[in-house]
Design a protein around this motif. Sequence first.
Motif, PDB file in Angstrom:
ATOM      1  N   VAL A  34       0.655  -0.913  -0.041  1.00  8.87           N
ATOM      2  CA  VAL A  34      -0.084  -0.051  -0.007  1.00  8.87           C
ATOM      3  C   VAL A  34       0.962   1.162  -0.181  1.00  8.87           C
ATOM      4  O   VAL A  34       1.435   1.525   0.779  1.00  8.87           O
ATOM      5  N   VAL A  35       0.711   2.061  -0.680  1.00  6.74           N
ATOM      6  CA  VAL A  35       1.557   3.464  -1.143  1.00  6.74           C
ATOM      7  C   VAL A  35       0.639   4.193  -1.449  1.00  6.74           C
ATOM      8  O   VAL A  35      -0.330   4.204  -1.949  1.00  6.74           O
ATOM      9  N   ARG A  36       1.390   5.377  -0.063  1.00 10.58           N
ATOM     10  CA  ARG A  36       0.289   6.744  -0.214  1.00 10.58           C
ATOM     11  C   ARG A  36       0.692   7.537  -0.830  1.00 10.58           C
ATOM     12  O   ARG A  36       1.925   8.039  -0.954  1.00 10.58           O
ATOM     13  N   TRP A  37       0.028   8.141  -1.854  1.00  7.82           N
ATOM     14  CA  TRP A  37       0.763   9.690  -2.871  1.00  7.82           C
ATOM     15  C   TRP A  37      -0.760  11.069  -2.313  1.00  7.82           C
ATOM     16  O   TRP A  37      -1.858  10.881  -1.673  1.00  7.82           O
ATOM     17  N   GLN A  38       0.228  11.868  -2.591  1.00  5.74           N
ATOM     18  CA  GLN A  38      -0.957  13.177  -2.659  1.00  5.74           C
ATOM     19  C   GLN A  38      -2.129  13.699  -3.159  1.00  5.74           C
ATOM     20  O   GLN A  38      -3.493  14.097  -3.023  1.00  5.74           O
ATOM     21  N   SER A  39      -1.834  12.462  -4.741  1.00  6.23           N
ATOM     22  CA  SER A  39      -3.270  12.645  -5.603  1.00  6.23           C
ATOM     23  C   SER A  39      -3.085  11.696  -6.399  1.00  6.23           C
ATOM     24  O   SER A  39      -2.110  11.009  -6.656  1.00  6.23           O
ATOM     25  N   LEU A  40      -4.181  11.499  -7.254  1.00 10.39           N
ATOM     26  CA  LEU A  40      -4.123  10.237  -7.552  1.00 10.39           C
ATOM     27  C   LEU A  40      -2.828  10.236  -9.233  1.00 10.39           C
ATOM     28  O   LEU A  40      -2.705   9.435  -9.595  1.00 10.39           O
ATOM     29  N   GLU A  41      -3.107  12.010  -9.666  1.00  6.93           N
ATOM     30  CA  GLU A  41      -2.273  11.871 -10.658  1.00  6.93           C
ATOM     31  C   GLU A  41      -0.694  11.324  -9.953  1.00  6.93           C
ATOM     32  O   GLU A  41       0.165  10.605 -10.936  1.00  6.93           O
ATOM     33  N   GLN A  42       0.167  11.903  -9.172  1.00  9.22           N
ATOM     34  CA  GLN A  42       0.861  11.114  -8.786  1.00  9.22           C
ATOM     35  C   GLN A  42       1.487   9.790  -8.401  1.00  9.22           C
ATOM     36  O   GLN A  42       1.875   9.692  -9.376  1.00  9.22           O
ATOM     37  N   ALA A  43       0.187   9.412  -8.558  1.00  7.59           N
ATOM     38  CA  ALA A  43       0.574   7.861  -8.046  1.00  7.59           C
ATOM     39  C   ALA A  43       0.584   6.949  -9.944  1.00  7.59           C
ATOM     40  O   ALA A  43       1.156   6.108  -9.923  1.00  7.59           O
ATOM     41  N   GLN A  44      -0.300   7.989 -10.788  1.00 11.69           N
ATOM     42  CA  GLN A  44      -0.483   6.993 -12.068  1.00 11.69           C
ATOM     43  C   GLN A  44       1.004   8.060 -12.779  1.00 11.69           C
ATOM     44  O   GLN A  44       1.720   6.791 -13.046  1.00 11.69           O
ATOM     45  N   ALA A  45       1.533   8.926 -12.282  1.00 11.06           N
ATOM     46  CA  ALA A  45       2.534   9.050 -12.803  1.00 11.06           C
ATOM     47  C   ALA A  45       3.975   8.018 -12.302  1.00 11.06           C
ATOM     48  O   ALA A  45       4.703   7.835 -13.297  1.00 11.06           O
ATOM     49  N   ALA A  46       4.277   8.117 -10.977  1.00  6.93           N
ATOM     50  CA  ALA A  46       5.731   7.384 -10.686  1.00  6.93           C
ATOM     51  C   ALA A  46       4.986   5.401 -10.962  1.00  6.93           C
ATOM     52  O   ALA A  46       5.694   5.360 -11.380  1.00  6.93           O
ATOM     53  N   ALA A  47       3.600   5.346 -11.383  1.00  6.69           N
ATOM     54  CA  ALA A  47       3.352   4.081 -11.538  1.00  6.69           C
ATOM     55  C   ALA A  47       3.458   3.628 -13.044  1.00  6.69           C
ATOM     56  O   ALA A  47       4.316   2.368 -13.359  1.00  6.69           O
ATOM     57  N   GLN A  48       4.177   4.324 -14.367  1.00 11.72           N
ATOM     58  CA  GLN A  48       4.522   4.521 -15.578  1.00 11.72           C
ATOM     59  C   GLN A  48       5.673   4.206 -15.883  1.00 11.72           C
ATOM     60  O   GLN A  48       6.147   4.278 -16.136  1.00 11.72           O
TER      61      GLN A  48
END
Length: 79
Positions: A34-48
């Motif tokens: 489980v990784v917590r991020w400030q925003s969904l966009e930042q989570a998706q960018a890191a995943a990419q």
Amino acid sequence: MSPKNGTVTDWLARQPGFLSRHLGAREDGSWVDVVRWQSLEQAQAAAQRIMAEIGDCEAMQAIEPASVSMSHAAIALSG
């Protein structure tokens, strides 16, 4: 935490919007990361980016791609 996971944790810590990482083992031998991020966009960018940037590290190579299920959720309660 396994030393091989240090590479992943260190990489995550350098990503914009990263808040925390929680890695847990299930009784069946699988893992929940489980990784917590400030925003969904930042989570998706890191995943990419993660596979291109550290996909060759020992921890990432140990993951069976077919076993991965990634999803995103909003935090409903945090304590």
